[in-house]
Design a protein around this motif. Structure first.
Motif, PDB file in Angstrom:
ATOM      1  N   THR A 187       0.387  -1.229  -0.080  1.00  0.00           N
ATOM      2  CA  THR A 187       0.510   0.051   0.091  1.00  0.00           C
ATOM      3  C   THR A 187       0.210   1.325   0.162  1.00  0.00           C
ATOM      4  O   THR A 187       0.291   2.340   0.057  1.00  0.00           O
ATOM      5  CB  THR A 187      -0.763  -0.080   1.160  1.00  0.00           C
ATOM      6  N   GLN A 188       2.310   1.231  -0.223  1.00  0.00           N
ATOM      7  CA  GLN A 188       2.948   1.970  -0.208  1.00  0.00           C
ATOM      8  C   GLN A 188       2.389   3.327  -1.316  1.00  0.00           C
ATOM      9  O   GLN A 188       2.269   2.582  -2.663  1.00  0.00           O
ATOM     10  CB  GLN A 188       4.596   1.992  -0.257  1.00  0.00           C
ATOM     11  N   SER A 189       2.832   4.443  -1.397  1.00  0.00           N
ATOM     12  CA  SER A 189       2.187   5.356  -2.506  1.00  0.00           C
ATOM     13  C   SER A 189       3.356   4.795  -4.110  1.00  0.00           C
ATOM     14  O   SER A 189       2.372   5.592  -4.600  1.00  0.00           O
ATOM     15  CB  SER A 189       2.077   6.938  -2.050  1.00  0.00           C
ATOM     16  N   SER A 190       4.371   3.694  -3.753  1.00  0.00           N
ATOM     17  CA  SER A 190       4.927   4.110  -5.232  1.00  0.00           C
ATOM     18  C   SER A 190       4.904   2.803  -5.241  1.00  0.00           C
ATOM     19  O   SER A 190       4.839   1.959  -6.890  1.00  0.00           O
ATOM     20  CB  SER A 190       6.343   3.749  -5.033  1.00  0.00           C
ATOM     21  N   ALA A 191       4.151   1.706  -4.536  1.00  0.00           N
ATOM     22  CA  ALA A 191       3.558   0.800  -5.113  1.00  0.00           C
ATOM     23  C   ALA A 191       2.028   0.436  -6.251  1.00  0.00           C
ATOM     24  O   ALA A 191       1.140   1.838  -5.720  1.00  0.00           O
ATOM     25  CB  ALA A 191       2.523  -0.280  -4.410  1.00  0.00           C
ATOM     26  N   GLY A 192       1.447   0.173  -6.666  1.00  0.00           N
ATOM     27  CA  GLY A 192       1.088  -0.554  -8.259  1.00  0.00           C
ATOM     28  C   GLY A 192      -0.162  -1.073  -7.222  1.00  0.00           C
ATOM     29  O   GLY A 192      -0.552  -2.084  -8.481  1.00  0.00           O
ATOM     30  N   SER A 193      -0.913  -0.428  -6.345  1.00  0.00           N
ATOM     31  CA  SER A 193      -1.820  -1.331  -6.301  1.00  0.00           C
ATOM     32  C   SER A 193      -3.548  -0.520  -5.750  1.00  0.00           C
ATOM     33  O   SER A 193      -2.578   0.034  -4.995  1.00  0.00           O
ATOM     34  CB  SER A 193      -1.125  -1.873  -4.412  1.00  0.00           C
ATOM     35  N   ALA A 194      -4.051  -1.042  -6.107  1.00  0.00           N
ATOM     36  CA  ALA A 194      -5.280  -0.159  -5.787  1.00  0.00           C
ATOM     37  C   ALA A 194      -6.080  -1.030  -5.788  1.00  0.00           C
ATOM     38  O   ALA A 194      -6.945  -2.285  -6.413  1.00  0.00           O
ATOM     39  CB  ALA A 194      -5.998   0.368  -7.100  1.00  0.00           C
ATOM     40  N   TYR A 195      -7.661  -1.222  -4.959  1.00  0.00           N
ATOM     41  CA  TYR A 195      -8.835  -2.228  -5.316  1.00  0.00           C
ATOM     42  C   TYR A 195     -10.143  -0.529  -5.526  1.00  0.00           C
ATOM     43  O   TYR A 195     -10.526   0.077  -4.872  1.00  0.00           O
ATOM     44  CB  TYR A 195      -8.787  -2.920  -4.100  1.00  0.00           C
ATOM     45  N   THR A 196     -11.106  -1.084  -5.838  1.00  0.00           N
ATOM     46  CA  THR A 196     -12.611  -1.200  -6.135  1.00  0.00           C
ATOM     47  C   THR A 196     -13.785  -1.625  -5.524  1.00  0.00           C
ATOM     48  O   THR A 196     -14.046  -2.639  -6.199  1.00  0.00           O
ATOM     49  CB  THR A 196     -12.696   0.071  -6.988  1.00  0.00           C
ATOM     50  N   VAL A 197     -14.911  -1.037  -5.239  1.00  0.00           N
ATOM     51  CA  VAL A 197     -15.594  -1.735  -5.680  1.00  0.00           C
ATOM     52  C   VAL A 197     -16.968  -1.279  -6.279  1.00  0.00           C
ATOM     53  O   VAL A 197     -17.536  -0.246  -6.119  1.00  0.00           O
ATOM     54  CB  VAL A 197     -16.538  -2.406  -3.807  1.00  0.00           C
ATOM     55  N   SER A 198     -18.097  -0.881  -7.041  1.00  0.00           N
ATOM     56  CA  SER A 198     -18.813  -0.728  -8.250  1.00  0.00           C
ATOM     57  C   SER A 198     -19.909  -1.778  -8.653  1.00  0.00           C
ATOM     58  O   SER A 198     -20.010  -2.753  -8.125  1.00  0.00           O
ATOM     59  CB  SER A 198     -17.558  -0.515  -9.236  1.00  0.00           C
ATOM     60  N   GLU A 199     -20.461  -1.245  -9.050  1.00  0.00           N
ATOM     61  CA  GLU A 199     -21.953  -1.927  -9.822  1.00  0.00           C
ATOM     62  C   GLU A 199     -21.077  -2.733 -11.008  1.00  0.00           C
ATOM     63  O   GLU A 199     -19.620  -1.767 -11.549  1.00  0.00           O
ATOM     64  CB  GLU A 199     -22.415  -0.620 -10.460  1.00  0.00           C
ATOM     65  N   SER A 200     -21.557  -3.384 -11.361  1.00  0.00           N
ATOM     66  CA  SER A 200     -20.629  -4.228 -12.209  1.00  0.00           C
ATOM     67  C   SER A 200     -21.646  -3.690 -13.932  1.00  0.00           C
ATOM     68  O   SER A 200     -22.574  -3.745 -14.190  1.00  0.00           O
ATOM     69  CB  SER A 200     -21.041  -5.863 -12.169  1.00  0.00           C
ATOM     70  N   SER A 201     -21.208  -3.587 -14.538  1.00  0.00           N
ATOM     71  CA  SER A 201     -21.387  -2.962 -16.681  1.00  0.00           C
ATOM     72  C   SER A 201     -22.110  -4.232 -16.972  1.00  0.00           C
ATOM     73  O   SER A 201     -22.487  -3.977 -17.394  1.00  0.00           O
ATOM     74  CB  SER A 201     -19.924  -2.790 -17.204  1.00  0.00           C
ATOM     75  N   SER A 202     -21.852  -5.606 -16.706  1.00  0.00           N
ATOM     76  CA  SER A 202     -22.316  -6.763 -17.245  1.00  0.00           C
ATOM     77  C   SER A 202     -23.431  -6.914 -16.847  1.00  0.00           C
ATOM     78  O   SER A 202     -23.639  -8.612 -17.135  1.00  0.00           O
ATOM     79  CB  SER A 202     -21.442  -7.744 -17.353  1.00  0.00           C
ATOM     80  N   SER A 203     -23.893  -6.402 -15.527  1.00  0.00           N
ATOM     81  CA  SER A 203     -25.100  -7.001 -15.087  1.00  0.00           C
ATOM     82  C   SER A 203     -25.648  -6.226 -14.314  1.00  0.00           C
ATOM     83  O   SER A 203     -24.737  -5.143 -13.474  1.00  0.00           O
ATOM     84  CB  SER A 203     -24.705  -8.365 -13.833  1.00  0.00           C
ATOM     85  N   ASP A 204     -26.619  -6.179 -14.197  1.00  0.00           N
ATOM     86  CA  ASP A 204     -28.173  -4.946 -13.108  1.00  0.00           C
ATOM     87  C   ASP A 204     -27.616  -5.128 -12.652  1.00  0.00           C
ATOM     88  O   ASP A 204     -28.492  -4.169 -10.936  1.00  0.00           O
ATOM     89  CB  ASP A 204     -28.997  -5.025 -13.829  1.00  0.00           C
ATOM     90  N   SER A 205     -27.470  -6.731 -11.566  1.00  0.00           N
ATOM     91  CA  SER A 205     -27.664  -6.646 -10.309  1.00  0.00           C
ATOM     92  C   SER A 205     -26.096  -7.647  -9.464  1.00  0.00           C
ATOM     93  O   SER A 205     -26.566  -7.266  -7.924  1.00  0.00           O
ATOM     94  CB  SER A 205     -28.518  -7.710  -9.980  1.00  0.00           C
TER      95      SER A 205
END
Length: 277
Positions: free
Chosen positions: A131-149
């Motif tokens: 999780t250092q600022s120099s590391a290319g790491s990330a996560y996210t949670v979002s609605e799926s573009s391939s399914s409405d549910s």
């Protein structure tokens, strides 16, 4: 195959963390014949497909936290949003640079569940990913573009060390269906080692789990379990290859039919041996 198709295949086949070097090579090879090739709409589409499928991470201007791009958190071809930082940003697919970040909240009927998953995922991410600022790491949670549910749970971690001739990327791309409480998707690990050679590892595991639970904590607990199992499987496979397949490829004795004394390796001279000295 046209030059556009060749260049597009080079782009989409770029090893993790090495797209910039691939682009430099493409420019060197095509600058005289077609300097505008990288601006071709089909080639630009290849950049977008690569960045989204690879879950490429980038640091927002003025920030320390990385965000990732994918088809699931896309607003348009060059604009994405990140639920972790509550921002939207413009992403240049050629340079992989984000810009124009703004405060943004994505409206969703599943906002409470997304927030719950994000909260639990934050602890998991901090424990298991750089999780250092120099590391290319990330996560996210979002609605799926391939399914409405469905809800997309995305994690990406990239380690690139050109001085050591190695790069790698881990990707977790899972969809959670609240109605069936099921997780589906893939886990992927890619490694490229290119010192005195060119060796690549590209492995993917498909995920299909039912009865995961309906709370953020339960869902992330299952994600952590799946990731751990996959990592252990990859480790076992590599150990097996080293002790089995790779050993079978090694020459048991050099051409001299004598074992090498490695502590004296600096004293060997191949040219003298070939000359019969």
């Amino acid at each position: 195959m046209s030059s556009t198709e060749v260049v597009s295949s080079f782009i989409e086949g770029s090893p993790p963390g090495e797209l910039t070097e691939v682009v430099k090579s493409i420019k060197a090879l095509t600058s005289d014949s077609d300097p505008s090739l990288l601006q071709n709409p089909k080639v630009k589409a290849a950049f977008q497909r690569y960045n989204e499928s690879q879950l490429v991470c980038a640091k927002l201007p003025g920030g320390t936290q990385h965000v990732l791009v994918s088809e699931h958190n896309r607003l348009d071809d060059t604009t994405y949003y990140d639920t972790t930082t509550s921002t939207s940003f413009t992403f240049d697919h050629l340079t992989q640079k984000p810009s124009n970040s703004k405060s943004y909240t994505h409206d969703s009927p599943r906002s409470d569940l997304i927030a719950s998953i994000s909260k639990s995922l934050a602890s998991h991410f901090a424990e298991h990913y750089p999780t250092q600022s120099s590391a290319g790491s990330a996560y996210t949670v979002s609605e799926s573009s391939s399914s409405d549910s469905a809800i997309a749970i995305l994690i990406s971690a990239t380690k690139s060390s050109p001085n050591n001739f190695i790069s790698g990327r881990w990707r977790t791309m899972l969809l959670y269906d609240p109605s069936s409480q099921a997780l589906t998707g893939t886990l992927s690990a890619q490694v490229h080692y290119y010192e005195d050679g060119n060796v690549a590892l590209n492995t993917t595991r498909k995920v299909s789990e039912s009865n995961v639970g309906n709370s953020g904590a339960e869902i992330v607990r299952k994600v952590a379990q799946i990731e751990k199992q996959y990592q252990e499987e990859v480790n076992r496979a590599l150990v097996g290859m080293n002790e089995g397949s790779f050993r079978g490829l090694r020459r048991q004795l050099p051409v001299t039919r004598q074992r090498i004394e490695w502590e004296k390796v600096r004293g060997y001279s191949l040219s003298d041996n070939l000359k019969g000295k």
